[in-house]
Design an enzyme around this catalytic site. Sequence first.
Site, PDB file in Angstrom:
ATOM      1  CG  ASP A 130     -25.779   1.809   4.661  1.00 31.95           C
ATOM      2  OD1 ASP A 130     -25.155   1.086   3.877  1.00 31.95           O
ATOM      3  OD2 ASP A 130     -25.241   2.474   5.556  1.00 31.95           O
ATOM      4  CG  ASP A 179      -8.387   1.052  20.201  1.00 36.12           C
ATOM      5  OD1 ASP A 179      -8.741   2.100  19.602  1.00 36.12           O
ATOM      6  OD2 ASP A 179      -8.418  -0.075  19.675  1.00 36.12           O
ATOM      7  CD  GLN A 224       1.885   3.031   7.096  1.00 38.95           C
ATOM      8  OE1 GLN A 224       1.569   3.345   8.243  1.00 38.95           O
ATOM      9  NE2 GLN A 224       1.449   3.661   6.021  1.00 38.95           N
ATOM     10  CB  SER A 240      -3.366  -0.815  18.224  1.00 43.15           C
ATOM     11  OG  SER A 240      -4.436  -1.663  18.613  1.00 43.15           O
TER      12      SER A 240
END
Length: 720
Positions: free
Chosen positions: A339, A376, A409, A413
């Site tokens: 992976d 953030d 939506q 940020s």
Amino acid sequence: MTTTSRPPVAEAPPSADPATGGRRRAFGPAQVAAALPGALRKLDPRIMYRNPVMFVVEVGAALTTAMAVAEPFFGGPEASGGSPIPAGFTWAIAGCLWLTVVFANLAESVAEGRGRAQADSLRRTRTSTAANLVVGYDPEADPSAEDTGTRPVSSADLSPGDVVAVSAGEPVPGDGDIVWGIASVDESAITGESAPVVRESGGDRSAVTGGTRVLSDRIVVRITSRPGETFVDRMIALVEGAERQKTPNEIALNILLASLSVVFVVVALTLHPIASYAGAPVSVPVLVALLVCLIPTTIGALLSAIGIAGMDRLVQHNVLAMSGRAVEAAGDVTTLLLDKTGTITHGNRRASEFVPLEGVRKPDLVSSAALASLADPTPEGTSVVELARAEGVVVDAASPGEVVPFTAQTRMSGVDLPDGTLIRKGAGSAVLAWVRETGPVGPVVRTELEDRVGRISDSGGTPLVVAVRRPSGHTAVLGVIHLKDVVKEGIAERFAQLREMGIRTVMVTGDNPLTAKAIAAEAGVDDFLAEATPEQKLALIRREQQGGGLVAMTGDGTNDAPALAQADVGVAMNTGTSAAKEAGNMVDLDSDPTKLIDVVRIGKQLLITRGALTTFSVANDIAKYFAVIPAMFAGVFPGLGALNVMGLASPASAIMSAIVFNAVIIVVLIPLALRGVRYRPLRAPQILSRNLLVYGLGGVAAPFAGIKLIDLAVSLLPGF
């Protein structure tokens, strides 16, 4: 989230050697003393018959012992092959044969005992504990309240499907999946690691194991195992070797060794009438000694220990193999499926570059991007601040203004500063739409921005556009942040080593083909599968297997279960779902996907060790022939004396020396069987050449020297 206490560091197992920093010695007095009772119990013929070579030796030892007991009453042959037999010779032969059998059992018993310390530690975690059974569990109800209806029950009374609540400080009563909540869990009793891990509902880290302890918060767990059938119970059985099945390769080698034993039994039986006809009858003890020297006792004694030790080496790496077949298959793997996220890359995209537009000062872009990222909490946001600091731009984190969080939506940020300045970062189309709110975007800016965004996307990165709106109302695009999956250091070199071993690497990812291609090129993998679905993973594995290859892969999610079950070596992460752990044939207790590379190395080491010791066993028989055959018939056929190249003192001394060496060499090789031959990434012809050179020639030379030294000692005994 905080923990209530620091989990204790797991104890070193009793067999650990403090002098080596807790690492267990391959073979030492403590291991021998602990394993000796088990070796003696294995003398039971009902156990010994499973090892045909050593069963023949045990029958010969029993026959020789019976003859030694009978000699005082019925008398024994005065000579053998034309040579006199010393007093006590039969007893000496019988004793050496019994030692040979015990030493063979000792090798297997030591190998089995190396996992008992961990098994005992695991066994302490499965004691019956109190559990809080949720009464009338309703998935739609809010289980967060501490007064959720529960009643105390014993963990031994839990069944699959029961739902229990586990709070901080309480042990998890059984294997299960978290259906609500998030908590810090101490898994040191199972993994040996003292650092707590986070387990939460709704993802691939939802599985918890019975016997582990919740350190913080509260979780609701749906039990998936029955009492006595938990993951820990299976681990105990496996590390003790109780359910170790022989691998196909091992079975084939056993059949070969059994066939050789049968052939040499016929040869030994035929020699007696031939020798009697020639006027030089051979005594039964000498015939038994010849038989034991002819059959491949060395590899027959060590074969089982090699297989058990291979599984034990995986346990030492915190990987649990469900069968020896899986370990052996790992040694023959031709394709590795890995992976991307967390295996090849660090798992989170990181800011790697700030790309300003024409006319924009780079410090302005960097400071704006950093301000927009201060609040953030994502790894991407943190990396933007770290990169800004690395470039010498430090922003004031005391009053960053009003944070504008990212939403699906807006796809942006940012932050609204106290002076009225607004900063946004996010997807290019979303930021451009925000810029257009105060006026059109010029064609030059749009073209320039599209060029930078396109170059970053083509390289496999993720572009984040940064824009600022001044208090005057003017909005401008400043530039782009280049986010990229950072390939782990040294991973390309490891893939190059796998390529030298003849193993093809395939990166599996859900990314788009463009991003996947860029990461694959940087990591140095041979191929990649982009936008991979469970069905595509399964189809890829089947194609590889239909072409004659063996496939290994890692996985942790329920969607990985079909591919893990199909792969020849399926390594499930311990943090993964119960479905993944049930589907795989190995479980990595540390949940480190890169450990798959180490699993392959250990599998190859097992196969190479078996091949090396088989080569040595066959080769050292050559020296024993030169010791025993001339000794048997030199009295009748003086010309055979020329074959006594070692210059052994007498026929009786030669036979005794060969039998003693046959027993001692097993003990000498036990550490090598347990530790394994050092693995080097060589191709099959190179490995064969190395085996013949090192273990073939060594197998011929060592017995010549060993038998001669033993002969010098034996010849000092009366009658020899």
